[in-house]
Design an enzyme around this catalytic site. Structure first.
Site, PDB file in Angstrom:
ATOM      1  N   HIS A  42      13.591   7.043  -5.834  1.00 19.88           N
ATOM      2  CA  HIS A  42      15.137   6.587  -5.648  1.00 19.88           C
ATOM      3  C   HIS A  42      15.817   7.697  -6.715  1.00 19.88           C
ATOM      4  O   HIS A  42      16.751   7.980  -6.287  1.00 19.88           O
ATOM      5  CB  HIS A  42      15.040   5.266  -6.261  1.00 19.88           C
ATOM      6  CG  HIS A  42      16.286   4.736  -6.454  1.00 19.88           C
ATOM      7  ND1 HIS A  42      17.022   3.838  -5.655  1.00 19.88           N
ATOM      8  CD2 HIS A  42      17.267   5.145  -7.458  1.00 19.88           C
ATOM      9  CE1 HIS A  42      18.278   3.550  -5.874  1.00 19.88           C
ATOM     10  NE2 HIS A  42      18.538   4.123  -7.150  1.00 19.88           N
ATOM     11  N   GLU A  43      15.160   7.781  -7.775  1.00 16.67           N
ATOM     12  CA  GLU A  43      15.992   8.716  -8.740  1.00 16.67           C
ATOM     13  C   GLU A  43      16.134  10.324  -8.130  1.00 16.67           C
ATOM     14  O   GLU A  43      17.200  10.656  -8.516  1.00 16.67           O
ATOM     15  CB  GLU A  43      15.352   8.722 -10.258  1.00 16.67           C
ATOM     16  CG  GLU A  43      15.351   7.226 -10.798  1.00 16.67           C
ATOM     17  CD  GLU A  43      16.611   6.612 -10.957  1.00 16.67           C
ATOM     18  OE1 GLU A  43      17.630   6.993 -10.892  1.00 16.67           O
ATOM     19  OE2 GLU A  43      16.588   5.520 -10.892  1.00 16.67           O
ATOM     20  N   HIS A  70      19.313  10.355  -6.252  1.00 14.46           N
ATOM     21  CA  HIS A  70      20.552  10.950  -6.931  1.00 14.46           C
ATOM     22  C   HIS A  70      20.703  12.174  -7.310  1.00 14.46           C
ATOM     23  O   HIS A  70      21.515  12.908  -7.377  1.00 14.46           O
ATOM     24  CB  HIS A  70      20.215   9.913  -8.259  1.00 14.46           C
ATOM     25  CG  HIS A  70      20.657   8.377  -8.052  1.00 14.46           C
ATOM     26  ND1 HIS A  70      21.821   7.948  -7.345  1.00 14.46           N
ATOM     27  CD2 HIS A  70      20.104   7.287  -8.785  1.00 14.46           C
ATOM     28  CE1 HIS A  70      21.649   6.646  -7.101  1.00 14.46           C
ATOM     29  NE2 HIS A  70      20.707   6.074  -7.902  1.00 14.46           N
ATOM     30  N   HIS A  90      24.197   5.195  -4.400  1.00 19.20           N
ATOM     31  CA  HIS A  90      23.488   4.011  -4.015  1.00 19.20           C
ATOM     32  C   HIS A  90      23.981   3.483  -2.604  1.00 19.20           C
ATOM     33  O   HIS A  90      25.343   3.472  -2.254  1.00 19.20           O
ATOM     34  CB  HIS A  90      23.769   2.851  -5.075  1.00 19.20           C
ATOM     35  CG  HIS A  90      23.208   2.624  -6.305  1.00 19.20           C
ATOM     36  ND1 HIS A  90      23.627   2.559  -7.305  1.00 19.20           N
ATOM     37  CD2 HIS A  90      21.999   3.550  -6.590  1.00 19.20           C
ATOM     38  CE1 HIS A  90      22.574   2.559  -8.360  1.00 19.20           C
ATOM     39  NE2 HIS A  90      21.518   3.329  -7.737  1.00 19.20           N
TER      40      HIS A  90
END
Lengths: 573, 89
Positions: free
Chosen positions: A294-295, A298, A304
């Site tokens: 997930h990170e 980014h 998101h």
């Protein structure tokens, strides 16, 4: 999906990363592997490649830290915020930070990789049998040197496969000692230390000297956390001390007493009241792989998403078999384009009726095989159908002093006395012929000894061999929209609590009606148990909330006092 | 028996203070994740009402858009999550 304003992205496809430090929760190799797999999630669907650097400045600098860790966005202790990352760019942009007050695992409990022994670095197998006792943590039993070890297969007694678990007695990480083990006692600023310490550091990490005198030799390393160590609190890395005294009472296991958030904790000395030393008990932890994937999203330019099943949805959810959601793929390919070349997805095997196919894992979409219609002469049940091989039961309940475990038309039972071994399987249809194969919950009314069974939206009441039903559960006053009743707790005279989803109702067994004032929210009354328990039952005065193969045991004062395995603790496997 | 037991809650040393009321939690959460302060097209920052911010959060998280601090919303705010703001200003 969302991208950052201005569609921030890397201007090159060969992205570099560097792991700046490690968490004491997992072996370095497991952390390296989790990050590598997290990058692969993105490189599988884009032209991006990821190269690890060991020094210098990389595009994505990865680090673990606690609270104030050097940027304007401090972490917040255990749970809550897990990690954050910055969109692509120079300096701190692109970097990913992980909160080391979390318990980092592969998402499903301690991930313990062994060293030495004879298992070639295999992972611990929990639980494992040693001298016919079952263990779910590393142990020091059987050794005089205090080194924790574990079996790497289910049965050490049979296989003799073992390895040593991470501990400060085996190795350190980071520092300047090339992984040498701690030397105890060691001297630091003239004082002697017999265990790892956080003294002299502001970041909360535990360290030790790797020679007898740090003041002269300056050799040190960080201590790995043992799998039995507490998380956070003010005793990170220390083991629970059982029994311990808290507010004058003695506790022999982790408790949620004293906390409003239902989290399990323990003292790390024998008396909390005097020493105030404590920490949270190890739980399943958070999957470093999933959070990192997930990170890194980014760090590559994705913001998101509001698609709940997308990796880029802001909330953490553990999934065992992860795959990127279409939304994530569309997002990242909007920035970097698709992976060139042939479709990276391997062709799916085609199955025909004539070729052998492997047995699919049961899933929500895969119908479970149903037992054949019982003929007049009931065939005997295969005794090799071992209750210990079942992971999840349809329902568990105590009937006539024996705990009954139901699953797909069969049941097993264990008596409170005797040898504690389970008996069965028996066919449910032989004893309660009116019931369907799958029942969701059952309970015995303590006053009348009638047994209530619930399956989907129907229920049956057995009084000896007499049966009433099926009747619809809405006849009891439950909502017609309710899909099933998932658990039952007998309370007081003729009252039974029925659970479904996040609600519970109180049934007056005499009037066969739900009492006024219900439903109520389960988590408001029963704090600290899983919100998605699929079975709830009463046993020996305790409430048991089951999720998958685990149970949370709650006292009648509604304090969780134990979390364990159904198989080992209740079935005595 | 369904009335909550009056448990004694203890301040654990070293614990990050989390004894916030739901309202305090909501205020902190909405600010931290970008729901309260929204940049206008003119470039000016404006503070939106809590109700509006809650609706925005509820939409983002797929909850019923009540604009009220209901149980589902409080529960969502207590879930473990990424620290990157949902609404970037």
């Amino acid at each position: 999906y969302q991208t950052f304003q201005g569609d921030l992205k890397w201007d090159h496809n060969d992205v570099t990363y560097r792991i700046m430090n490690y968490s004491p929760d997992m072996e370095e190799s497991l952390i390296d592997d989790a990050f590598a797999r997290a990058f692969k999630v993105w490189s599988d669907v884009t032209p991006l490649t990821f190269t690890r650097l060991y020094d210098g400045t990389a595009d994505i600098m990865i680090s673990f830290g606690k609270q104030d860790h050097g940027d304007p966005y401090p972490f917040d202790g255990k749970d809550g915020l897990l990690a954050h990352a910055y969109p692509p760019g120079e300096g701190m942009q692109g970097d990913a930070h992980f909160d080391d007050d979390e318990y980092w695992t592969l998402g499903n409990g301690p991930a313990v990789k062994t060293r030495y022994g004879n298992a070639e670095g295999a992972m611990c197998h929990f639980p494992f049998l040693f001298e016919r006792r079952s263990y779910s943590t590393c142990i020091t039993e059987g050794r005089s040197d205090g080194l924790p070890w574990c079996g790497t297969t289910a049965d050490y007694d049979k296989d003799k496969k073992y390895g040593f678990c991470p501990s400060e007695l085996l190795f350190t990480f980071g520092g300047n000692s090339d992984g040498a083990q701690c030397v105890f006692p060691f001297t630091f600023l003239g004082k002697q230390y017999d265990s790892c310490t956080t003294e002299g550091r502001s970041d909360g990490y535990r360290w030790c000297a790797t020679t007898a005198n740090f003041d002269t030799d300056k050799k040190y390393g960080f201590c790995p956390n043992r799998d039995t160590a507490v998380i956070g609190g003010n005793s990170e890395g220390e083991p629970c001390q059982f029994p311990f005294i808290f507010l004058g009472k003695t506790y022999t296991s982790c408790t949620s007493e004293g906390r409003g958030d239902g989290k399990l904790w323990c003292a790390t000395t024998s008396n909390f009241d005097t020493d105030k030393k404590w920490g949270f008990c190890p739980d399943k932890g958070y999957s470093l792989f999933l959070v990192a994937a997930h990170e890194f999203g980014h760090a590559l330019g994705l913001d998101h998403s509001n698609i709940q099943d997308a990796l880029m949805f802001p909330m953490y959810k553990y999934v065992a078999d992860f795959s990127l959601n279409e939304d994530d793929i569309e997002g990242i390919q909007y920035l970097y384009g698709p992976k060139p070349g042939p479709d990276p997805k391997p062709p799916q095997p085609t199955t025909t009726t004539s070729s052998p196919v492997s047995t699919p894992k049961p899933t929500a979409q895969t119908p479970k095989p149903t037992a054949p219609i019982v003929p007049t002469t009931t065939p005997s049940v295969d005794p090799s159908m071992d209750a210990c091989k079942m992971d999840i039961f349809d329902t568990i309940t105590e009937i006539q002093g024996e705990l009954h475990f139901f699953k797909d038309g069969l049941y097993w039972k264990t008596s409170n006395g005797g040898d504690g071994k389970n008996k069965g399987p028996f066919r449910t249809s032989e004893r309660w012929p009116a019931l369907p194969n799958k029942i969701n919950t059952a309970f015995e009314d303590h006053l009348t000894k009638k047994i209530y069974f619930f399956a989907d939206t129907q229920f049956w009441v057995y009084n000896g061999q007499e049966v009433q039903g099926p009747r619809r559960i809405e006849k009891l006053g439950l909502p017609s929209t309710l899909q099933k009743v998932e658990g039952a707790l007998q309370r007081g005279k003729g009252k039974v609590i029925l659970f479904s989803g996040e609600n519970f109702w109180r049934l007056d067994v005499k009037t066969q009606q739900i009492d006024k004032g219900y439903p109520r929210f389960t988590d408001e009354t029963f704090g600290g148990v899983p919100g998605d328990s699929h079975d709830v039952f009463l046993y020996k005065g305790h409430f048991y909330f089951c999720r998958e193969k685990f149970y949370w045991r709650m006292t009648s004062r509604r304090q969780v006092d134990r979390v364990g395995y159904v198989k080992y603790d209740l079935l005595k496997c | 028996w369904c009335h909550p037991i009056k448990s004694v809650f203890v301040n654990f040393p070293g614990d990050v203070i989390k004894n916030m009321t739901d309202t305090e939690l909501a205020e902190t959460y909405l600010k931290r994740f970008g729901y309260m302060e929204v940049q206008e097209k003119s470039g000016l920052q404006s503070v939106v009402s809590t109700s509006k911010a809650l609706k925005r959060l509820q939409r983002q998280l797929g909850l019923e858009e009540t604009g009220a601090l209901d149980k589902a919303t409080v529960s969502a705010m207590k879930q473990p999550r990424c620290g990157v703001p949902d609404i970037r200003n």
